[in-house]
Enzyme design. Structure first.
Site, PDB file in Angstrom:
ATOM      1  CG  ASP A  86     -18.138  -9.355 -28.574  1.00 38.13           C
ATOM      2  OD1 ASP A  86     -18.259  -8.652 -30.209  1.00 38.13           O
ATOM      3  OD2 ASP A  86     -17.473  -8.149 -27.523  1.00 38.13           O
ATOM      4  CB  ILE A  87     -20.834 -14.294 -28.500  1.00 39.58           C
ATOM      5  CG1 ILE A  87     -21.766 -14.311 -27.034  1.00 39.58           C
ATOM      6  CG2 ILE A  87     -19.755 -15.745 -28.142  1.00 39.58           C
ATOM      7  CD1 ILE A  87     -22.608 -15.102 -27.045  1.00 39.58           C
ATOM      8  CD  GLU A  88     -14.957 -10.355 -30.763  1.00 43.64           C
ATOM      9  OE1 GLU A  88     -13.664 -11.163 -30.210  1.00 43.64           O
ATOM     10  OE2 GLU A  88     -15.443  -9.463 -30.575  1.00 43.64           O
ATOM     11  CG  ASP A  89     -15.081 -17.221 -26.144  1.00 41.79           C
ATOM     12  OD1 ASP A  89     -14.034 -16.443 -25.609  1.00 41.79           O
ATOM     13  OD2 ASP A  89     -15.877 -17.522 -25.045  1.00 41.79           O
TER      14      ASP A  89
END
Length: 375
Positions: free
Chosen positions: A133-136
């Site tokens: 869950d990487i949202e950058d």
């Protein structure tokens, strides 16, 4: 990533906020009365249903006949141990969150330490994989774009060495079109994961002209499936896409309110380059929304364009009109049918803790209905 200092035979769990939370557990000891429940889940599912769990003590209320995987996005404790044992008894996978600083993606040694640590945790906690869950933001030309795929693939390789049934999945924005600056290589990500969870919500995170700065649906069906279409056109097969849906909505204070058109103009709160965003509102879970509608005597309304429910109420605390957009059985049912029609892999929910499991009879009945509606 720095490791934390812990007592002997203690574990550090990487949690979604990229921090290390330490807790004392007998490393590798099976917490289940039946030791076979610490073995990996081997069952394959034609339709995947991933539920993100963020609150301890609610798992007993989940519909375990619907779920195929649980993402434990909270600190690991004895309650999580109990949930794992029960989940495995139902052939439901339990996966850990994977989060990693984008700024370190091109750092080979940092990736190696992260992957090693995460692989150790999945083994020690007897879990079944990782949900990234990487949202950058990552730009189209950034070397981090390819490095993210490398990180996911390195994790998958490490996990499969110890568990040939391990699942590695990744969460992506509602559209691959650089939403919120996330220009990810989604085709390559799909190739190194079991599936991508399309987070088809927060679709008002960037409101740009000529769009008006007004309250609208969190997950409108037309926009949602326009995003899905873009994934398929980008080379990701529908069978590799899970449709993430919100069991929450947005409560917007209106700067001005037009009763004739039910238009709520919201404050201009910028986000990642857009002059207006859903940050003007506040997220509330489905259980709060149901209680608030009842308490305020609000009438459920339906927007035929966005295929979403909403309602208006006057908030006595700030003296403003408010407009709340959310999803319910009707709006979700429409999206479920479309997803199944185009042969998507399944569904995911943020979060399965947002239903009213302990309220009045009406709230509990609605929680059951929300679960039952999942295909």
């Amino acid at each position: 990533m720095a490791l934390c200092t812990v007592p002997v035979r203690a574990l550090c769990l990487l949690v979604v906020v990229s921090q290390l939370s330490c807790l004392s557990l007998a490393s590798g000891d099976c917490p289940c009365k039946d030791a076979s429940l610490c073995e990996p889940v081997k069952t394959s599912h034609a339709v995947e249903v991933l539920g993100w769990s963020v609150t301890a003590g609610l798992w007993q209320h989940y519909n375990w006949e619907k779920l195929t995987a649980i993402g434990v996005f909270r600190a690991w404790d004895s309650d999580a141990d109990e949930m794992l044992c029960f989940a495995h008894s139902k052939n439901v996978r339990v996966v850990l969150p994977g989060n990693f600083p984008v700024s370190n993606l091109t750092n080979t040694h940092a990736r190696e330490r992260f992957v090693t640590h995460l692989a150790e945790q999945t083994q020690a906690l007897h879990t079944d994989g990782v949900n990234f869950d990487i949202e950058d933001a990552i730009s189209q030309s950034s070397p981090e774009r390819a490095a993210l795929v490398t990180l996911i693939n390195e994790t998958r390789t490490a996990l499969l060495k110890h568990n040939p049934h391990a699942h590695v999945t990744a969460d992506v924005a509602w559209s691959p079109d650089c939403i919120d600056g996330r220009c990810y290589d989604v085709k390559a990500m799909a190739e190194v994961t079991d599936y991508l969870a399309v987070m088809a919500y927060d679709e008002r995170s960037q409101i740009r002209p000529p769009q008006p700065c007004v309250a609208m649906s969190n997950s409108p069906a037309t926009l949602t499936f326009d995003g899905v279409r873009q994934y398929i056109e980008a080379g990701v097969p529908a069978s590799k896409l899970v449709l993430g849906q919100p069991w929450y909505g947005y409560n917007y204070p209106c700067e001005s309110f037009d009763a004739a058109t039910s238009t709520c103009t919201i404050a201009k709160v910028p986000f990642r380059g857009a002059p207006c965003s859903d940050a003007a509102g506040k997220e509330y879970d489905f259980s709060w929304i149901q209680r608030n509608m009842k308490a305020t005597g609000a009438t459920r309304l339906w927007n035929a364009t966005q295929l979403s429910p909403y309602y208006n109420f006057m908030d006595k605390t700030d003296g403003k009109h408010h407009q709340v957009w959310y999803d319910d059985l009707e709006s979700l049912r429409l999206k479920y049918k479309t997803a199944m029609h185009i042969s998507m892999r399944g569904f995911a929910f943020w979060t399965i803790d947002f239903l009213d499991y302990a309220g009045d009879a009406e709230g509990v009945a609605m929680a059951k209905a929300m679960w039952d509606e999942i295909p």
